[in-house]
Every structure is written in structure tokens, then in C-alpha cells.
Design an enzyme around this catalytic site. Structure first.
Site, short mmCIF file in Angstrom:
data_model
loop_
_atom_site.label_atom_id
_atom_site.label_comp_id
_atom_site.label_asym_id
_atom_site.label_seq_id
_atom_site.Cartn_x
_atom_site.Cartn_y
_atom_site.Cartn_z
N HIS A 1 -8.64 -11.22 -10.76
CA HIS A 1 -7.53 -10.97 -10.15
C HIS A 1 -6.44 -11.95 -11.22
CE1 HIS A 1 -4.12 -10.33 -7.62
NE2 HIS A 1 -4.38 -10.65 -6.42
N THR B 1 -6.34 -8.01 1.24
CA THR B 1 -6.67 -9.32 1.98
C THR B 1 -6.55 -8.83 3.47
OG1 THR B 1 -6.05 -10.84 0.14
CG2 THR B 1 -5.84 -11.60 2.42
N TYR C 1 -1.04 -15.29 -8.34
CA TYR C 1 -1.94 -16.19 -8.35
C TYR C 1 -2.43 -16.79 -9.66
CZ TYR C 1 -2.14 -14.12 -3.54
OH TYR C 1 -1.62 -13.75 -2.45
N ASN D 1 -0.01 -10.75 -8.97
CA ASN D 1 0.65 -10.91 -7.91
C ASN D 1 0.81 -12.26 -7.79
OD1 ASN D 1 0.51 -8.29 -7.56
ND2 ASN D 1 -0.91 -8.23 -5.91
N ASN E 1 7.98 -9.29 -9.51
CA ASN E 1 8.73 -10.39 -9.39
C ASN E 1 9.04 -10.74 -8.07
OD1 ASN E 1 9.00 -11.10 -12.39
ND2 ASN E 1 10.45 -9.54 -12.59
N GLY F 1 -3.98 1.57 -1.51
CA GLY F 1 -4.15 0.53 -0.34
C GLY F 1 -3.90 0.99 1.06
C1 FMN Z 1 -2.46 -6.45 3.74
C2 FMN Z 1 -2.25 -6.33 2.16
C3 FMN Z 1 -3.21 -7.08 1.52
C4 FMN Z 1 -3.23 -7.03 0.23
N1 FMN Z 1 -3.91 -7.96 -0.52
C5 FMN Z 1 -4.26 -8.13 -1.95
C6 FMN Z 1 -5.31 -8.62 -2.48
O1 FMN Z 1 -6.12 -9.38 -1.96
N2 FMN Z 1 -5.33 -8.56 -3.84
C7 FMN Z 1 -4.51 -7.71 -4.41
O2 FMN Z 1 -4.56 -7.72 -5.86
N3 FMN Z 1 -3.61 -7.10 -4.04
C8 FMN Z 1 -3.75 -7.06 -2.73
N4 FMN Z 1 -2.63 -6.35 -1.90
C9 FMN Z 1 -1.79 -5.18 -2.88
C10 FMN Z 1 -2.45 -3.87 -2.92
O3 FMN Z 1 -3.79 -4.09 -3.47
C11 FMN Z 1 -1.56 -2.74 -3.21
O4 FMN Z 1 -1.24 -3.10 -4.51
C12 FMN Z 1 -0.43 -2.44 -2.49
O5 FMN Z 1 -0.83 -2.57 -1.10
C13 FMN Z 1 0.38 -1.16 -2.90
O6 FMN Z 1 -0.33 -0.12 -2.73
P1 FMN Z 1 -0.40 1.17 -1.69
O7 FMN Z 1 1.13 1.34 -1.75
O8 FMN Z 1 -1.36 1.99 -1.98
O9 FMN Z 1 -0.61 0.05 -0.32
C14 FMN Z 1 -2.41 -6.31 -0.60
C15 FMN Z 1 -1.50 -5.46 0.15
C16 FMN Z 1 -1.59 -5.44 1.42
C17 FMN Z 1 -0.53 -4.22 2.21
#
Ligand code: FMN
Length: 371
Positions: A183, A35, A188, A186, A241, A327
Site C-alpha cells: 500500500h 477496509t 499511509y 492514500n 490530496n 470498490g
Molecule cells: C469502505 C472503504 C474502505 C477502503 N479501504 C481501503 C483500503 O484498505 N486500502 C486502499 O488502498 N483503499 C481503500 N479504499 C479505497 C478503494 O480501494 C477505492 O479506491 C475507492 O472505493 C474508489 O473506488 P470505487 O469508486 O470503485 O468504490 C477504501 C474505500 C472504501 C469505500
């Protein structure tokens, strides 16, 4: 004889191709749904979003940020939707740009449920399995406000929300998406149905694990029937959690719930199951993967820092997943695939700009250049 990097008999690496839902992915790096709240008040992707996704087209698959299927389901100020014609047209420009650069893209469809707020969704209803609010505050048009107490969904509401997911998925496909990710993670709406803390219903949608999974199974099944199962993935985050008071703290209940969920999904033949978990190579992940029996994607969530190249390489080479969801490293490095492949250094993400509505911290991360 020329050297081959994709010998079908050798075990896959992170950079090996992957067939997923009938698509040929160039590698096993999947851009996580992220997001970024750059879609403006109407939730329509514009030039900035087109450029951001285009820049990241070299991953095997992009999963878009969470996108709301109906106006009432919006959970973030500035999030994009797929609820109106105008939003579909905006997304069409994103999909075209990614495809023109050789990429593949699924849209994540996200209903916020009780994580929403009337000051975010234009004063519309806030729906959830039960009338139980989240503790703490949510960012709204008027700054941070306490989470509202949601309305418990009626059976009619449940049927209509399933239809909203179906309409949204159809609109995404019409706009040119390769598929959609539902989705279910997380905290939702779909996760709220799975959680014994958020879901206190006593009808066919609540109580036992088999009843708590029903709404998720209904949504995924209906979307798969509408657009084809090979175009549908599901994201789950058992035991996450840290978000939205889902409180999945009983390991036996977690296994019963998510085990029943994947058993019910297996016959559909979905494109993939994507699991976010602090131990993505642990026993729960292994069991769910085995019972799902389709393509399995993993992400370690926020435990232990952002996904690293070493972690991603090892997880594929040790056979824990078919692809790795990445991410924050992709927020900061549009050319992450090329950097990881060549062993180049990486840009550091700027978290203070993750949720800013501007180009800074979004499309201005540089590609690697030799100095
Ligand atoms: C800025 C940001 C926005 C995120 N938005 C979503 C989202 O829209 N949907 C979702 O399933 N996870 C969302 N996440 C979780 C990420 O998909 C991911 O699981 C998380 O960043 C951990 O992975 P990473 O260590 O590779 O960043 C978001 C994470 C971040 C940092």
C-alpha cells in the site's frame, strides 16, 4: 465453428482473461482493497470475513483490505493484521475459501504511519518520515481524537519496517495468498515518504524526488526478493490530496517523483502497478504506465461517484489499463461480475455500514435472482 469469446487476436474486454504475475485471471475486474473493520480486537479474520471474501471470488483478482504488517502499524480499530501466527491462520481460512471457489487473492499490506494513533495500536509508537502530524481527527477506541504528532523514523526504524513488510509478506504467502499488494497510496506510511509535505527529511530518505522514493523502492524490492516479484503489486495514488495532508500539488514534482519511482520499479518485473487517480485515463497515468511497462490497474478514486460498469468497460476497450479496480459496487454486489456480464440491475451500497463490525451491510447483500 463454435463461437469463441476469448479470441486471442481480438482486443480484450472487461471479461477477457488476463495473465498477471504468472496467474491466469478469469476477467479484468479486480476487487479494490476495502477496509471493513470486521477482524475484532485481535485482528484475526473469522467466519464472517471468510464468507465475505468467498462471496466475491468470481472477480479476476481480490485485493484484501489494508492489513497491518506489525502491531505498531495498525491504523484502524477492527482492521486485520498479518503480524501474528494467529492472524496468519485466520487469513489461511480466507485464502482457502477463495481458492476453493476458483478465485485469486492478493493481500494488501498497509502500514498506517502517522495516520495511526496510540489508542488504535495498543499504545505503541507512531512512526512517520518526519515529526509532522495530520490535521483533523482519527477514529480510535475512545472515539474521534486528534491525530498525534508522529516520531520521525531513524535509519534503524526504516530498516526494521522494511523487515516487517518482508515478514508479513512471507506469512501471507505461507498462509496461501497468491501475492501481496504494497500500500503506497492514500496518505499511509509509504505515501508519506513520497509526499514533500509529510517527508521533510534531510537524509537519504528525503529531499529530492529520488530520495523521497527510496523507502518505497526499498520496501518493494525487499518484498520482491523475499517472495518473488510476480507475487508483488504496488498501489499508488499521486495527487490524492483529499487524504492525510499529503499535499502533492506541484505537477512537476509529482511527475518527477512518481516517474522516478516507476523507473526504479520497472526492472523488478512486478506483478502490477495499481494507480488510483481522479483522471485514470489522463496524461500522468499514461506516462507512468508506459514507463512502468508492466500490468497496469486503474481506479478513479472518489471523484465522480463509484466505478460504474460503463466506465470499466470503456477503460479496458480504449486500452487505458489491463484491469479495473472496483470498490463500492463490489461491496454491494457479491456477484458483480455476473450482473455486469448479463446486464442485470445492481444493489446500492449502504455506506453507513461500511465500517460497522457486524454482518449487516457486509455479507447480506443479495445475489441477483429473477423475480
Ligand atoms: C469502505 C472503504 C474502505 C477502503 N479501504 C481501503 C483500503 O484498505 N486500502 C486502499 O488502498 N483503499 C481503500 N479504499 C479505497 C478503494 O480501494 C477505492 O479506491 C475507492 O472505493 C474508489 O473506488 P470505487 O469508486 O470503485 O468504490 C477504501 C474505500 C472504501 C469505500
Amino acid at each position: 465453428m463454435p463461437m469463441s469469446t476469448s479470441n486471442p487476436t481480438s482486443p480484450p474486454t472487461l471479461f477477457s482473461p488476463l495473465s498477471l504475475g504468472g496467474l491466469a485471471l478469469a476477467n479484468r475486474i479486480v476487487m479494490a482493497p476495502l477496509t471493513r473493520v470486521r477482524a475484532g480486537a485481535r485482528g484475526v479474520p473469522g467466519d464472517l470475513m471468510v464468507e465475505y471474501y468467498r462471496q466475491r471470488s468470481s472477480v479476476g483478482l481480490i485485493v484484501t483490505e489494508g492489513t497491518y504488517p506489525s502491531l505498531e502499524s495498525q491504523g484502524w480499530v477492527g482492521a486485520p493484521g498479518i503480524a501474528t501466527e494467529e492472524q496468519g491462520v485466520g487469513w489461511g481460512r480466507v485464502f482457502d475459501a477463495v481458492h476453493a471457489s476458483g478465485g485469486r487473492i492478493f493481500m494488501q499490506i498497509m502500514h498506517a504511519g502517522r495516520a495511526g494513533h496510540p489508542e488504535v495500536n495498543g499504545g505503541r509508537r507512531i512512526l512517520a518520515p518526519s515529526a509532522v502530524g495530520i490535521s483533523g481527527t482519527v477514529f480510535t477506541e475512545r472515539g474521534r481524537l486528534p491525530f498525534p504528532v508522529p516520531e520521525a523514523m531513524t535509519s534503524d526504524d526504516a530498516r526494521r519496517v522494511v523487515e516487517d513488510f518482508v515478514s508479513a509478506a512471507r506469512r501471507a504467502i505461507q498462509a496461501g495468498a497468491d501475492g501481496v499488494e504494497i500500500h503506497g497510496a492514500n496518505g499511509y506510511l509509504l505515501h508519506q515518504f513520497l509526499s514533500p509535505a509529510a517527508n521533510q527529511r534531510v537524509d537519504e530518505y528525503g529531499g529530492s524526488p529520488e530520495k523521497r522514493i527510496r523507502f518505497v523502492v526499498d520496501v518493494v524490492t525487499a518484498v520482491a526478493e523475499a517472495i518473488g516479484p510476480g507475487r508483488v503489486g504496488l498501489r499508488i495514488s499521486p495527487e490524492n490530496n483529499s487524504v492525510g495532508d499529503v499535499s502533492e500539488t506541484d505537477p512537476q514534482d509529482v511527475l518527477a517523483t512518481y516517474g522516478a519511482l516507476v523507473d526504479n520499479l520497472r526492472p523488478l518485473g512486478l506483478a502490477y502497478l495499481s494507480m488510483l487517480h481522479g483522471k485514470p485515463t489522463g496524461d500522468l497515468a499514461a506516462e507512468l504506465r508506459q514507463r512502468f511497462a508492466g500490468k497496469f490497474l486503474i481506479n478513479s478514486g472518489f471523484e465522480g461517484g463509484q466505478t460504474s460498469k460503463e466506465q470499466a468497460l470503456r477503460q479496458i476497450e480504449d486500452g487505458h489499463a489491463d484491469a479495473i479496480v472496483v470498490g463500492r459496487a463490489l461491496i454491494a454486489n457479491p456477484d458483480l461480475v455476473e450482473r455486469w456480464q448479463a446486464g442485470h440491475t445492481e444493489n446500492e451500497p449502504r455506506p453507513e455500514l461500511f465500517y460497522a463490525s457486524v454482518a449487516e451491510g457486509y455479507t447480506d447483500y443479495p445475489r441477483y435472482t429473477l423475480n
